[in-house]
Design a protein around this motif. Sequence first.
Motif, mmCIF file in Angstrom:
data_model
loop_
_atom_site.group_PDB
_atom_site.id
_atom_site.type_symbol
_atom_site.label_atom_id
_atom_site.label_comp_id
_atom_site.label_asym_id
_atom_site.label_seq_id
_atom_site.Cartn_x
_atom_site.Cartn_y
_atom_site.Cartn_z
ATOM 1 N N MET A 156 40.542 44.179 47.756
ATOM 2 C CA MET A 156 40.087 42.846 47.414
ATOM 3 C C MET A 156 39.215 43.034 46.134
ATOM 4 S SD MET A 156 40.474 39.576 48.371
ATOM 5 C CE MET A 156 39.252 38.179 48.306
ATOM 6 N N LYS A 157 38.522 44.184 46.128
ATOM 7 C CA LYS A 157 37.667 44.300 44.815
ATOM 8 C C LYS A 157 38.117 44.282 43.513
ATOM 9 C CE LYS A 157 34.615 48.128 42.771
ATOM 10 N NZ LYS A 157 35.556 48.540 41.738
ATOM 11 N N GLU A 158 39.380 45.097 43.726
ATOM 12 C CA GLU A 158 40.386 44.802 42.160
ATOM 13 C C GLU A 158 40.898 43.103 42.010
ATOM 14 O OE1 GLU A 158 40.028 48.987 43.407
ATOM 15 O OE2 GLU A 158 40.899 47.178 44.716
ATOM 16 N N ILE A 159 41.253 42.973 43.188
ATOM 17 C CA ILE A 159 41.581 41.228 43.040
ATOM 18 C C ILE A 159 40.600 40.452 42.414
ATOM 19 C CG2 ILE A 159 42.514 39.023 44.278
ATOM 20 C CD1 ILE A 159 44.688 41.184 44.061
ATOM 21 N N LEU A 160 39.432 40.452 42.925
ATOM 22 C CA LEU A 160 38.109 39.849 42.419
ATOM 23 C C LEU A 160 37.898 39.973 40.794
ATOM 24 C CD1 LEU A 160 35.899 40.025 45.457
ATOM 25 C CD2 LEU A 160 36.892 38.288 44.626
ATOM 26 N N GLU A 161 38.177 41.401 40.471
ATOM 27 C CA GLU A 161 37.962 41.883 39.112
ATOM 28 C C GLU A 161 38.986 41.001 38.281
ATOM 29 O OE1 GLU A 161 38.125 45.766 39.062
ATOM 30 O OE2 GLU A 161 36.210 46.251 39.808
ATOM 31 N N LYS A 169 38.163 38.150 35.402
ATOM 32 C CA LYS A 169 38.286 38.213 33.994
ATOM 33 C C LYS A 169 39.410 37.384 33.538
ATOM 34 C CE LYS A 169 37.463 43.195 33.824
ATOM 35 N NZ LYS A 169 38.061 44.629 33.937
ATOM 36 N N THR A 170 40.081 36.541 34.420
ATOM 37 C CA THR A 170 40.901 35.518 33.983
ATOM 38 C C THR A 170 40.148 34.064 33.513
ATOM 39 O OG1 THR A 170 42.758 36.686 35.423
ATOM 40 C CG2 THR A 170 42.878 33.909 34.554
ATOM 41 N N ARG A 171 40.563 33.834 32.535
ATOM 42 C CA ARG A 171 39.821 32.562 31.981
ATOM 43 C C ARG A 171 40.465 31.338 32.566
ATOM 44 N NH1 ARG A 171 39.685 35.544 26.794
ATOM 45 N NH2 ARG A 171 41.368 34.144 25.998
ATOM 46 N N MET A 172 39.895 30.698 33.576
ATOM 47 C CA MET A 172 39.965 29.430 34.016
ATOM 48 C C MET A 172 38.545 28.504 34.800
ATOM 49 S SD MET A 172 41.663 31.219 37.769
ATOM 50 C CE MET A 172 41.148 32.819 38.194
ATOM 51 N N ARG A 202 38.932 28.953 40.124
ATOM 52 C CA ARG A 202 38.795 30.677 40.397
ATOM 53 C C ARG A 202 38.272 30.324 41.992
ATOM 54 N NH1 ARG A 202 37.471 33.432 36.361
ATOM 55 N NH2 ARG A 202 36.167 31.824 35.544
ATOM 56 N N SER A 203 37.494 29.398 42.322
ATOM 57 C CA SER A 203 37.021 29.577 43.538
ATOM 58 C C SER A 203 38.185 29.329 44.486
ATOM 59 C CB SER A 203 35.844 28.441 43.859
ATOM 60 O OG SER A 203 34.801 28.563 43.237
ATOM 61 N N LEU A 204 39.016 28.472 44.294
ATOM 62 C CA LEU A 204 40.398 28.161 45.266
ATOM 63 C C LEU A 204 41.170 29.596 45.187
ATOM 64 C CD1 LEU A 204 42.222 26.616 46.953
ATOM 65 C CD2 LEU A 204 43.155 25.706 44.485
ATOM 66 N N ALA A 205 41.280 30.034 44.065
ATOM 67 C CA ALA A 205 42.098 31.561 44.047
ATOM 68 C C ALA A 205 41.567 32.415 45.162
ATOM 69 C CB ALA A 205 42.267 31.920 42.612
#
Length: 308
Positions: A143-148, A152-155, A160-163
């Motif tokens: 989850m740590k890597e997923i959140l990173e 970093k993704t520009r949206m 971002r909250s939904l993802a």
Amino acid sequence: MSKAIYFECSSGISGDMTVAALLDLGADADKLNEVLKTVPVTGFKTEVTRVKKSGIDCCDFNVILDAEHENYDHDMEYLYGHRHGHHHEHDHEHEHGHHEHNYEHDHEHHHHDEDHGHDHHHEYNHDHGHEHHHEHHHEHRGMKEILEILEKTRMSEEARSLAIRIFEIIAAAESKAHGCPVEEVHFHEVGAVDSIVDVISIAVCFDDLGISEAIVPELYEGRGSVRCQHGVLPVPVPAVLNIAEANGLRLHIMNTEGEFVTPTGAAFAAAVGKRDLPESFRVIRTGLGAGKRAHELSGILRAMLIEY
């Protein structure tokens, strides 16, 4: 009058089916591709095409992986054994020349996986981290890597909250399935590149439509078993069953063998979906998203913009 998006899941629901249905409903494909260019992983490109499923014209969203990240997600012989007898028959009649978007993504790659599957369940469809016979031994994403990656993704912050919410729902389900704390969950099933792209794409497209209310009355699922990262699992797979249990999703088990609901599809339904469909409503627009596995059912997810 209220507006909502009604997802009719009579042929199941997966990540790529959801993206395709939302694009067909009117989400901006160019905006999506601008976001995908900023995702800090490599090994994929995306393609939006028109295909026919059971003779019906549908939108198809495809995450195409390079050789290192490829998986068995749509290989029916691998997934279900020889009983289906239609290895690589996807009921996909591509209309060549209609490849609307085809972008390479050459961003910095932070973590290659040893897992080679989705979300893809996926769709599923994909989402199940199907084990490759020639595994590359790299670190799994947690989850740590997923959140990173999501940070970093520009949206938009809403997307971002939904993802994040979708991944949190899947992480909780995997935590229960494997008997480990959420922070120790490694995303064998959805840590792969294609599933990250699916979840981000769902969030961006749903946010772009500007309709906050979604209705998912029930998820249609099959019977039997499916091969995945951990061996042969019963259908519904444990992650899907855990998501349904934790979030009160209604399951409709069909008398058809095969996996029709993937963890990504179920997690999206849990993150956004209300259960009660109005008695009557007016359909404003319909979006049709194609699945990729070859089953006797149509393999279409219908998303309807309704007014009631």
